[in-house]
Design an enzyme around this catalytic site. Structure first.
Site, PDB file in Angstrom:
ATOM      1  N   TYR A   1     -27.097  17.969 -14.768  1.00  0.00           N
ATOM      2  CA  TYR A   1     -26.332  18.343 -13.565  1.00  0.00           C
ATOM      3  C   TYR A   1     -27.181  19.228 -12.658  1.00  0.00           C
ATOM      4  O   TYR A   1     -27.318  18.976 -11.460  1.00  0.00           O
ATOM      5  CB  TYR A   1     -25.046  19.064 -13.990  1.00  0.00           C
ATOM      6  CG  TYR A   1     -24.148  19.452 -12.844  1.00  0.00           C
ATOM      7  CD1 TYR A   1     -23.154  18.591 -12.389  1.00  0.00           C
ATOM      8  CD2 TYR A   1     -24.279  20.689 -12.209  1.00  0.00           C
ATOM      9  CE1 TYR A   1     -22.324  18.944 -11.334  1.00  0.00           C
ATOM     10  CE2 TYR A   1     -23.451  21.048 -11.148  1.00  0.00           C
ATOM     11  CZ  TYR A   1     -22.480  20.173 -10.723  1.00  0.00           C
ATOM     12  OH  TYR A   1     -21.654  20.520  -9.674  1.00  0.00           O
TER      13      TYR A   1
ATOM     14  N   SER B   1     -25.066  22.219  -5.126  1.00  0.00           N
ATOM     15  CA  SER B   1     -24.312  23.262  -5.831  1.00  0.00           C
ATOM     16  C   SER B   1     -25.143  24.532  -5.821  1.00  0.00           C
ATOM     17  O   SER B   1     -26.366  24.481  -5.644  1.00  0.00           O
ATOM     18  CB  SER B   1     -24.077  22.850  -7.289  1.00  0.00           C
ATOM     19  OG  SER B   1     -23.643  23.945  -8.063  1.00  0.00           O
TER      20      SER B   1
HETATM   21  N1  NAD Z   1     -15.797  22.184  -8.575  1.00  0.00           N
HETATM   22  C1  NAD Z   1     -16.799  23.018  -8.506  1.00  0.00           C
HETATM   23  O1  NAD Z   1     -16.724  24.160  -8.956  1.00  0.00           O
HETATM   24  C2  NAD Z   1     -18.088  22.579  -7.847  1.00  0.00           C
HETATM   25  C3  NAD Z   1     -19.074  23.536  -7.542  1.00  0.00           C
HETATM   26  C4  NAD Z   1     -20.253  23.128  -6.935  1.00  0.00           C
HETATM   27  C5  NAD Z   1     -20.433  21.777  -6.626  1.00  0.00           C
HETATM   28  N2  NAD Z   1     -19.477  20.870  -6.950  1.00  0.00           N
HETATM   29  C6  NAD Z   1     -19.716  19.470  -6.601  1.00  0.00           C
HETATM   30  O2  NAD Z   1     -18.739  19.058  -5.668  1.00  0.00           O
HETATM   31  C7  NAD Z   1     -18.489  17.660  -5.787  1.00  0.00           C
HETATM   32  C8  NAD Z   1     -17.008  17.428  -5.968  1.00  0.00           C
HETATM   33  O3  NAD Z   1     -16.570  18.148  -7.114  1.00  0.00           O
HETATM   34  P1  NAD Z   1     -15.020  18.339  -7.471  1.00  0.00           P
HETATM   35  O4  NAD Z   1     -14.918  19.553  -8.304  1.00  0.00           O
HETATM   36  O5  NAD Z   1     -14.208  18.201  -6.248  1.00  0.00           O
HETATM   37  O6  NAD Z   1     -14.836  17.071  -8.450  1.00  0.00           O
HETATM   38  P2  NAD Z   1     -13.534  16.235  -8.861  1.00  0.00           P
HETATM   39  O7  NAD Z   1     -13.793  15.748 -10.245  1.00  0.00           O
HETATM   40  O8  NAD Z   1     -12.273  16.973  -8.567  1.00  0.00           O
HETATM   41  O9  NAD Z   1     -13.625  14.979  -7.854  1.00  0.00           O
HETATM   42  C9  NAD Z   1     -14.686  14.071  -7.891  1.00  0.00           C
HETATM   43  C10 NAD Z   1     -14.209  12.709  -7.381  1.00  0.00           C
HETATM   44  O10 NAD Z   1     -15.316  11.814  -7.435  1.00  0.00           O
HETATM   45  C11 NAD Z   1     -14.886  10.572  -7.951  1.00  0.00           C
HETATM   46  N3  NAD Z   1     -16.005   9.870  -8.576  1.00  0.00           N
HETATM   47  C12 NAD Z   1     -16.615  10.163  -9.751  1.00  0.00           C
HETATM   48  N4  NAD Z   1     -17.577   9.264 -10.023  1.00  0.00           N
HETATM   49  C13 NAD Z   1     -17.578   8.393  -8.980  1.00  0.00           C
HETATM   50  C14 NAD Z   1     -18.330   7.230  -8.685  1.00  0.00           C
HETATM   51  N5  NAD Z   1     -19.279   6.772  -9.517  1.00  0.00           N
HETATM   52  N6  NAD Z   1     -18.075   6.574  -7.535  1.00  0.00           N
HETATM   53  C15 NAD Z   1     -17.108   7.005  -6.691  1.00  0.00           C
HETATM   54  N7  NAD Z   1     -16.350   8.092  -6.927  1.00  0.00           N
HETATM   55  C16 NAD Z   1     -16.580   8.767  -8.052  1.00  0.00           C
HETATM   56  C17 NAD Z   1     -13.789  10.921  -8.958  1.00  0.00           C
HETATM   57  O11 NAD Z   1     -12.939   9.815  -9.208  1.00  0.00           O
HETATM   58  C18 NAD Z   1     -13.095  12.090  -8.254  1.00  0.00           C
HETATM   59  O12 NAD Z   1     -12.028  11.656  -7.442  1.00  0.00           O
HETATM   60  C19 NAD Z   1     -19.344  17.197  -6.964  1.00  0.00           C
HETATM   61  O13 NAD Z   1     -20.563  16.657  -6.472  1.00  0.00           O
HETATM   62  C20 NAD Z   1     -19.601  18.485  -7.738  1.00  0.00           C
HETATM   63  O14 NAD Z   1     -20.773  18.424  -8.494  1.00  0.00           O
HETATM   64  C21 NAD Z   1     -18.293  21.240  -7.533  1.00  0.00           C
END
Ligand code: NAD
Length: 261
Positions: free
Chosen positions: A160, A146
């Protein structure tokens, strides 16, 4: 956003494992990789969403909790058994729960849970994917870190942030170690993405949204498809000399001091 996405077919017959494929960045990426010709193995702890992602992308759903070593090993083995290779690993599943906050209030349980799901999982997925890639003499691993891995926020989510710093450093190290075996390992560093959760949060609290938007030169949050496009690039041979990188897709946040009015 580009008005029209050109049809690229850079990943024909490659096998891609996507963790957290049921939602957000993972789902957008599963769609993008499939549209470029990859076989997509959709892993998620949420069976309903994971299955829907696999169905939509013509791929395979594998139920996996990415914190469980046996389930992670079985995930990559299933990908190889089904499609004959593991070419791309997008280790993306992650959480950001509300009880992970300031260091002053975040307890050890919340700290540990976030480290397990966001950092230990990436260690497990890389460890499970590497033997297949070494056997093939090629592969691309993309680990979701991130932008908070490279800059500080006064609105802290302490575990995080630390977990994403760990993902960034681990990816760099693996990229260096396995480069001469044809394996690239990059850390994807997205800026804030316009997810349903973020939309809901900021619709309720415009001041909170404004406090963040002021730091983004682009003046808006990313769309998940824009992050997916970067993953597809890193997965493809177009990125053949991109390795051990801190790959920022953040609309300029990390480069900014004063943003446009
Ligand atoms: N959304 C943002 O703004 C953002 C910004 C920077 C980084 N990220 C990172 O991107 C990645 C995805 O984020 P997102 O916003 O798409 O999240 P999201 O919550 O929309 O999707 C995450 C998915 O991971 C699954 N998941 C959670 N725990 C799990 C586990 N133990 N085993 C298997 N699956 C699991 C959930 O069921 C979900 O479908 C994450 O690593 C997050 O930290 C997100």
């Amino acid at each position: 956003m580009p008005e029209e996405t050109a049809v690229c077919r850079r990943l024909v017959d490659r096998t891609a494992v996507v963790t957290g494929a049921g939602s957000g960045i993972g789902l957008a990426t599963a769609r993008r990789l499939a549209s470029e010709g990859a076989h997509v193995v959709c892993a998620d702890i949420d069976a309903e969403r994971g299955r829907a992602a696999a169905e939509e992308t013509g791929g395979l759903y594998v139920a996996a909790d990415v914190t469980d070593p046996d389930q992670v090993e079985a995930l990559f083995r299933t990908a190889d058994d089904t499609y004959g290779s593991v070419d791309i690993a997008f280790n993306n599943a992650g959480i950001s729960p509300p009880d992970d906050d300031s260091i002053l209030t975040t307890g050890l349980d919340a700290w540990r849970r976030v480290q397990e799901v966001n950092l230990t999982s990436v260690y497990l997925c890389c460890k499970a994917a590497l033997p297949y890639m070494r056997r093939q003499g090629k592969g691309s691993i993309i680990n979701t870190a991130s932008f908070v891995a490279v800059m500080g926020a006064a609105t802290s989510q302490i575990s995080y942030t630390a977990s994403k710093g760990g993902v960034l450093a681990m990816s760099r190290e693996l990229g260096v170690q396995f480069a001469r075996e044809g394996i690239r390992v990059n850390a994807l560093c997205p800026g804030p993405v316009n997810t349903p959760l973020l939309k809901e949060l900021f619709a309720k609290d415009p001041e909170r949204a404004a406090r963040r938007l002021v730091h983004i030169p682009a003046g808006r949050f990313a769309e998940a498809e824009e992050i997916a496009a970067a993953v597809a690039f890193l997965a493809s041979d177009d990125a053949s000399f991109v390795n051990a990188a801190e790959f920022l897709v953040d609309g300029g946040i990390a480069g900014a001091y004063v943003t446009p009015l």
